[in-house]
Motif scaffolding. Structure first.
Motif, PDB file in Angstrom:
ATOM      1  N   ARG A  64     -11.297  -5.535 -20.478  1.00 28.86           N
ATOM      2  CA  ARG A  64     -12.363  -4.558 -20.651  1.00 28.86           C
ATOM      3  C   ARG A  64     -12.572  -3.881 -19.312  1.00 28.86           C
ATOM      4  O   ARG A  64     -12.372  -4.496 -18.257  1.00 28.86           O
ATOM      5  CB  ARG A  64     -13.642  -5.190 -21.183  1.00 28.86           C
ATOM      6  N   SER A  65     -12.933  -2.631 -19.346  1.00 32.71           N
ATOM      7  CA  SER A  65     -13.191  -1.892 -18.118  1.00 32.71           C
ATOM      8  C   SER A  65     -14.683  -1.662 -17.974  1.00 32.71           C
ATOM      9  O   SER A  65     -15.416  -1.609 -18.971  1.00 32.71           O
ATOM     10  CB  SER A  65     -12.447  -0.554 -18.121  1.00 32.71           C
ATOM     11  N   PHE A  66     -15.120  -1.541 -16.734  1.00 31.44           N
ATOM     12  CA  PHE A  66     -16.521  -1.256 -16.466  1.00 31.44           C
ATOM     13  C   PHE A  66     -16.641  -0.604 -15.092  1.00 31.44           C
ATOM     14  O   PHE A  66     -15.862  -0.898 -14.190  1.00 31.44           O
ATOM     15  CB  PHE A  66     -17.370  -2.535 -16.549  1.00 31.44           C
ATOM     16  N   PRO A  67     -17.618   0.300 -14.947  1.00 29.41           N
ATOM     17  CA  PRO A  67     -17.809   0.943 -13.646  1.00 29.41           C
ATOM     18  C   PRO A  67     -18.537  -0.005 -12.698  1.00 29.41           C
ATOM     19  O   PRO A  67     -19.359  -0.820 -13.123  1.00 29.41           O
ATOM     20  CB  PRO A  67     -18.671   2.158 -13.988  1.00 29.41           C
ATOM     21  N   LYS A  68     -18.180   0.088 -11.437  1.00 23.11           N
ATOM     22  CA  LYS A  68     -18.828  -0.747 -10.420  1.00 23.11           C
ATOM     23  C   LYS A  68     -18.790   0.016  -9.102  1.00 23.11           C
ATOM     24  O   LYS A  68     -17.793   0.663  -8.777  1.00 23.11           O
ATOM     25  CB  LYS A  68     -18.083  -2.080 -10.290  1.00 23.11           C
ATOM     26  N   VAL A  69     -19.868  -0.087  -8.357  1.00 22.87           N
ATOM     27  CA  VAL A  69     -19.906   0.520  -7.034  1.00 22.87           C
ATOM     28  C   VAL A  69     -19.452  -0.533  -6.035  1.00 22.87           C
ATOM     29  O   VAL A  69     -20.028  -1.631  -5.958  1.00 22.87           O
ATOM     30  CB  VAL A  69     -21.329   1.030  -6.696  1.00 22.87           C
ATOM     31  N   ALA A  70     -18.405  -0.209  -5.286  1.00 20.47           N
ATOM     32  CA  ALA A  70     -17.841  -1.138  -4.304  1.00 20.47           C
ATOM     33  C   ALA A  70     -18.755  -1.218  -3.076  1.00 20.47           C
ATOM     34  O   ALA A  70     -19.692  -0.427  -2.916  1.00 20.47           O
ATOM     35  CB  ALA A  70     -16.450  -0.671  -3.896  1.00 20.47           C
ATOM     36  N   ASP A  71     -18.464  -2.175  -2.208  1.00 24.36           N
ATOM     37  CA  ASP A  71     -19.249  -2.370  -0.991  1.00 24.36           C
ATOM     38  C   ASP A  71     -19.305  -1.105  -0.127  1.00 24.36           C
ATOM     39  O   ASP A  71     -20.284  -0.867   0.559  1.00 24.36           O
ATOM     40  CB  ASP A  71     -18.678  -3.526  -0.162  1.00 24.36           C
ATOM     41  N   ASN A  72     -18.239  -0.310  -0.180  1.00 24.18           N
ATOM     42  CA  ASN A  72     -18.194   0.912   0.643  1.00 24.18           C
ATOM     43  C   ASN A  72     -18.886   2.094  -0.038  1.00 24.18           C
ATOM     44  O   ASN A  72     -18.833   3.218   0.458  1.00 24.18           O
ATOM     45  CB  ASN A  72     -16.746   1.275   0.987  1.00 24.18           C
ATOM     46  N   GLY A  73     -19.497   1.846  -1.198  1.00 24.28           N
ATOM     47  CA  GLY A  73     -20.229   2.893  -1.904  1.00 24.28           C
ATOM     48  C   GLY A  73     -19.407   3.678  -2.913  1.00 24.28           C
ATOM     49  O   GLY A  73     -19.951   4.511  -3.635  1.00 24.28           O
ATOM     50  N   LYS A  74     -18.112   3.439  -2.971  1.00 26.39           N
ATOM     51  CA  LYS A  74     -17.258   4.149  -3.929  1.00 26.39           C
ATOM     52  C   LYS A  74     -17.433   3.562  -5.324  1.00 26.39           C
ATOM     53  O   LYS A  74     -17.467   2.347  -5.498  1.00 26.39           O
ATOM     54  CB  LYS A  74     -15.784   4.052  -3.527  1.00 26.39           C
ATOM     55  N   ARG A  75     -17.477   4.444  -6.293  1.00 23.18           N
ATOM     56  CA  ARG A  75     -17.555   4.020  -7.685  1.00 23.18           C
ATOM     57  C   ARG A  75     -16.129   3.853  -8.196  1.00 23.18           C
ATOM     58  O   ARG A  75     -15.306   4.757  -8.073  1.00 23.18           O
ATOM     59  CB  ARG A  75     -18.285   5.084  -8.494  1.00 23.18           C
ATOM     60  N   ARG A  76     -15.846   2.695  -8.753  1.00 23.29           N
ATOM     61  CA  ARG A  76     -14.498   2.401  -9.250  1.00 23.29           C
ATOM     62  C   ARG A  76     -14.578   1.851 -10.663  1.00 23.29           C
ATOM     63  O   ARG A  76     -15.604   1.314 -11.077  1.00 23.29           O
ATOM     64  CB  ARG A  76     -13.828   1.353  -8.361  1.00 23.29           C
ATOM     65  N   THR A  77     -13.449   1.939 -11.355  1.00 26.74           N
ATOM     66  CA  THR A  77     -13.331   1.293 -12.661  1.00 26.74           C
ATOM     67  C   THR A  77     -12.695  -0.069 -12.432  1.00 26.74           C
ATOM     68  O   THR A  77     -11.580  -0.171 -11.932  1.00 26.74           O
ATOM     69  CB  THR A  77     -12.461   2.133 -13.617  1.00 26.74           C
ATOM     70  N   TYR A  78     -13.439  -1.096 -12.769  1.00 17.67           N
ATOM     71  CA  TYR A  78     -12.957  -2.466 -12.647  1.00 17.67           C
ATOM     72  C   TYR A  78     -12.510  -2.956 -14.020  1.00 17.67           C
ATOM     73  O   TYR A  78     -12.920  -2.417 -15.047  1.00 17.67           O
ATOM     74  CB  TYR A  78     -14.072  -3.388 -12.135  1.00 17.67           C
TER      75      TYR A  78
END
Length: 109
Positions: A64-78
């Motif tokens: 399953r995919s979900f959006p997440k904001v990484a530690d550096n502030g970038k929004r990624r699909t995890y």
């Protein structure tokens, strides 16, 4: 010898990706780097191959995919592995063992 041909490993890209997702949720670039590192650069997964695998496995219910904001502030699909993905991973591991046994009978000398 250069790296392994993508034709040889094509049937096992899902298994490699799922193996990494068993350890932790991750995103495409990180998975790509992990595959390259673990194979000591003998296999570098192409971006199109990776994202095609994500699309296929999500469609089959293995991830399953979900959006997440990484530690550096970038929004990624995890991506995370599902229970169906765990079952599929185990089936593919069994298949790999059988394939390896068969191929070992014809190993190059």
């Amino acid at each position: 010898m250069e790296g392994i041909s993508s034709d040889v490993i094509r049937g096992y890209t899902d298994t490699m990706i799922l193996s990494l997702l068993l350890e932790k949720d991750s995103y495409g670039y990180e998975i790509s780097k992990d595959i390259k590192t673990r194979t000591e650069e003998k296999y570098v997964i192409k971006e199109t191959t990776l994202y095609s695998a994500f699309t296929r496995m999500e469609g089959n219910g293995y991830v399953r995919s979900f959006p997440k904001v990484a530690d550096n502030g970038k929004r990624r699909t995890y991506y995370s592995i599902t229970d169906a993905g765990r079952i599929y991973y185990n089936e593919k591991c069994d298949e790999w063992q059988l394939t390896k046994e068969v191929v070992d009978h014809f190993a190059c000398r």
